[in-house]
Structures are given as C-alpha cells and as structure tokens.
Design a protein around this motif. Structure first.
Motif, short mmCIF file in Angstrom:
data_model
loop_
_atom_site.label_atom_id
_atom_site.label_comp_id
_atom_site.label_asym_id
_atom_site.label_seq_id
_atom_site.Cartn_x
_atom_site.Cartn_y
_atom_site.Cartn_z
N HIS A 76 0.84 -1.19 0.00
CA HIS A 76 0.00 0.00 0.00
C HIS A 76 0.88 1.25 0.00
N CYS A 77 1.90 1.26 0.82
CA CYS A 77 2.80 2.41 0.89
C CYS A 77 3.65 2.53 -0.38
N GLN A 78 4.13 1.42 -0.89
CA GLN A 78 4.94 1.45 -2.09
C GLN A 78 4.16 2.00 -3.28
N ARG A 79 2.87 1.70 -3.35
CA ARG A 79 2.06 2.24 -4.44
C ARG A 79 1.97 3.76 -4.39
N SER A 80 2.19 4.32 -3.19
CA SER A 80 2.20 5.78 -3.05
C SER A 80 3.59 6.36 -3.22
N GLY A 81 4.55 5.50 -3.56
CA GLY A 81 5.92 5.97 -3.78
C GLY A 81 6.75 6.11 -2.53
N LEU A 82 6.26 5.59 -1.42
CA LEU A 82 7.00 5.70 -0.17
C LEU A 82 8.10 4.64 -0.10
N ASP A 323 -4.53 5.70 5.88
CA ASP A 323 -4.11 6.81 5.01
C ASP A 323 -4.08 8.13 5.77
N LEU A 326 -0.92 8.20 7.81
CA LEU A 326 0.25 8.50 6.97
C LEU A 326 0.33 9.99 6.68
N MET A 327 -0.80 10.61 6.40
CA MET A 327 -0.81 12.05 6.14
C MET A 327 -0.36 12.83 7.36
N LEU A 335 3.61 12.47 -0.08
CA LEU A 335 2.34 11.82 -0.37
C LEU A 335 1.78 12.29 -1.70
N PRO A 336 1.06 11.40 -2.40
CA PRO A 336 0.50 11.77 -3.70
C PRO A 336 -0.63 12.79 -3.55
#
Length: 336
Positions: A76-82, A323, A326-327, A335-336
């Motif tokens: 989930h985090c990797q899909r957001s580029g983290l 989410d 994370l924000m 974050l995206p």
C-alpha cells in the motif's frame, strides 16, 4: 499432545489447574507493567528513529496474521511511492552477525522464515536483530527511508514508536484474558486501551473497538517450478496433505476446507524446521502448505508440493484510517 499444545488448549478452553499459576502470573504482570511505566516516563535508553515507525504486533502468544498485514501495508505504501523498510527480531534465524540485512536469495536458516517471505514478496529492505533499535539504525544507515514497520516488538520498549497496531485472532480472541503463564497474554488486557488501532483477523465486519481484516486465498504456487495456478486447479473434494507450522494451524486447515478440499492436517510448531523425512506422508497425495513454510522447503520440494498464497484484505474503514495516519506522520511532499 505436546505440553505446549495442552497449555494452549487450557488458555483458550479453560482448566482448573491454571489457578496454580496465579502467583507466577502476578509476578509477570508486575514486571511487564513496570517495564511499560518506565518507557512512558522516558526512563532508560530509548531510541527515537528520525523517521516514523509503526509497530505491528499482538498482546497474545501465537499467530494473529501479522505477516500478511505487514505485506499489505508495504505494498500500500509502495504504491504511493514511499520508501518503506522493515525490522524484525528474526525468530529462529542464525545469521553470521547482527544486525543482518535479509536478501531474497538467502536461506530461511540464516534469515528466518517470516523476514525471508517478506523480502521475497516485496523486495523491501529488511534488517533483523533481537535489539530492534540496532536493526533500525543499521537499516537507516544502509539507505534512505520514509517509513519503518516493526514486525512485532510491542513489548520492545527500548524503541520509540509513532503508531501501535495490535492484531487479534477473531475466532480465538484473548482466551481467558490472563497473562503468562496462566493465560496467553503478553501484557494485561488493559494495554489495548493505549494502542492506536486494534484489528481482528477473520472478522467479517468492523467492531466497536477495532477494524476487521481477512486473509483471502489468491492462488496455488508450486514449490519446485514456481508455476502458479488458480484456486480451482484442484477439484472440489480433492484430498491433500496440509502442512502448517504457524501460530494457529487450524486457521490454515479451515481455509482449505472453505475451498472445498479435504485436507489431511499436519500441524507443526510455529517456525518449525522441515526435512524430506518429516514431510513423507502416506498415502501419496498432493501437499499444500503455507507460504511461510514454503520458504524453508523449496530446496527439497517434490513436484506436487504447493503453497497457498494469501493476501490480507483490511476493511475500507481501516484503509481510510491508515491513510489519514500516513498524512499525519509524513511530510506532505512524500504523499500523492
């Protein structure tokens, strides 16, 4: 029945002899409560990582589905580029030195079964060390990261954390709600009031005090060839040997039954070591095991040995909550 199995049955089904363990339970409770009290007071050597750290753990002995949920969180985090890293105790691992960076081509003897599974699935940087603070420091020294997940470590109070997620087996619950050795709890049940979120593995719906998540079978994977097959590869009614060396083997056997197969159950201890001889069952049937067990058996697997891949499916409410966290924890630029 092994002594550990008898004790587990007593914790969850009840037994009058557990009263004899009350003095030891009181001593244990006093030790763990004092340990947490010192942590909250900031006493002792506590390491605060420079990036957010999330502990995914439990307060009970035995498996609650931490590894599948951690895999979901990583992806989930990797899909957001983290850039996500993981630290683990590495139970059962025998690395040449500590801390130890786990790589996908290592053996489970060196890396530990769960850390190796996580790396093989996600490619995430992962460091093992019983001293999780040392593992975090080594991980951050190896490459830049935005977020670190700690596989277990709820009671590792030398490591500061930004979020604590506790997993509970929805079917077994907290047993008799007593602490070790009179019950399955690592910490008193009141500890749940101080964590950031509780997740119930196997629950169909969110509960008043926690989120639901389930483990969904996705496919069969052949240990020898890596061949992937859909869940209807075996017809309904197929008899097969089922191997599970996890905290709650019955959960795996029940999953196979829900797929309309007829498993012959072979329960092993959590983190068990395997050999060809140990898995030489009769009659001759296909063998299906957990992915955690598979990482230890590929080197000597037969042609009809498979593992059942499963993915965690948390409730939409948990995804939204996660989410939001994370924000809160991460700079907006990440974050995206």
């Amino acid at each position: 029945m092994a002594m550990s199995d008898r004790l587990l049955a007593a914790w969850y089904q009840g037994h009058p002899a557990l009263k004899l363990l009350q003095p030891l339970e009181w001593l244990y409770r006093r030790i763990v409560m004092n340990k947490r009290k010192r942590f909250l007071a900031g006493e002792g050597e506590i390491y605060q990582p420079p990036v957010p750290l999330i502990v995914v753990g439990n307060i009970t002995v035995g498996g609650t589905g931490k590894t599948p949920l951690i895999l979901w969180m990583i992806q989930h985090c990797q899909r957001s580029g983290l850039r996500v890293g993981v630290v683990s105790r590495g139970y059962g691992a025998k690395p040449p030195q500590l801390p130890w960076r786990v790589e996908a081509d290592q053996s489970a003897d060196i890396a530990g079964d769960e850390p190796l599974l996580i790396v093989q699935r996600t490619g995430v940087p992962l460091m093992i060390d019983p001293d999780r603070s040392s593992a975090v420091k080594a991980l951050l020294a190896s490459e830049p990261l935005d977020l670190i997940l700690s596989d277990d470590g709820m009671q590792h109070y030398r490591l500061a954390r930004d979020l604590e997620l506790v997993l509970i087996d929805a079917a077994r619950g907290l047993g008799n709600k007593r602490c070790l050795p009179a019950g399955p709890l690592r910490e008193p049940v009141e500890r749940l009031q101080s964590v950031d979120a509780v997740l119930y593995n196997g629950a169909a719906n969110d509960r008043e005090n926690g989120f639901a998540f389930q483990l969904q079978p996705t496919e069969l994977v052949n240990l020898q060839s890596g061949e992937r097959r859909p869940l209807d590869y075996f017809p309904a009614g197929q008899a097969l040997h089922a191997v599970a060396g996890i905290g709650n083997p019955q959960r795996f056997f029940t999953t196979l039954e829900t797929l309309h197969w007829q498993p012959v159950p072979h329960a092993f201890a959590d983190h068990a070591e395997y050999s060809v001889q140990a898995l030489n069952f009769t009659p001759s049937l296909p063998l299906v095991m957990t992915e955690k067990d598979a990482v230890k058996c590929r080197a000597f697997a037969a042609a009809d040995w498979w593992y059942l891949a499963v993915d965690a499916a948390p409730s939409p409410a948990f995804v939204a909550w996660f989410d939001t966290q994370l924000m809160r924890l991460l700079p907006a630029r990440l974050l995206p």
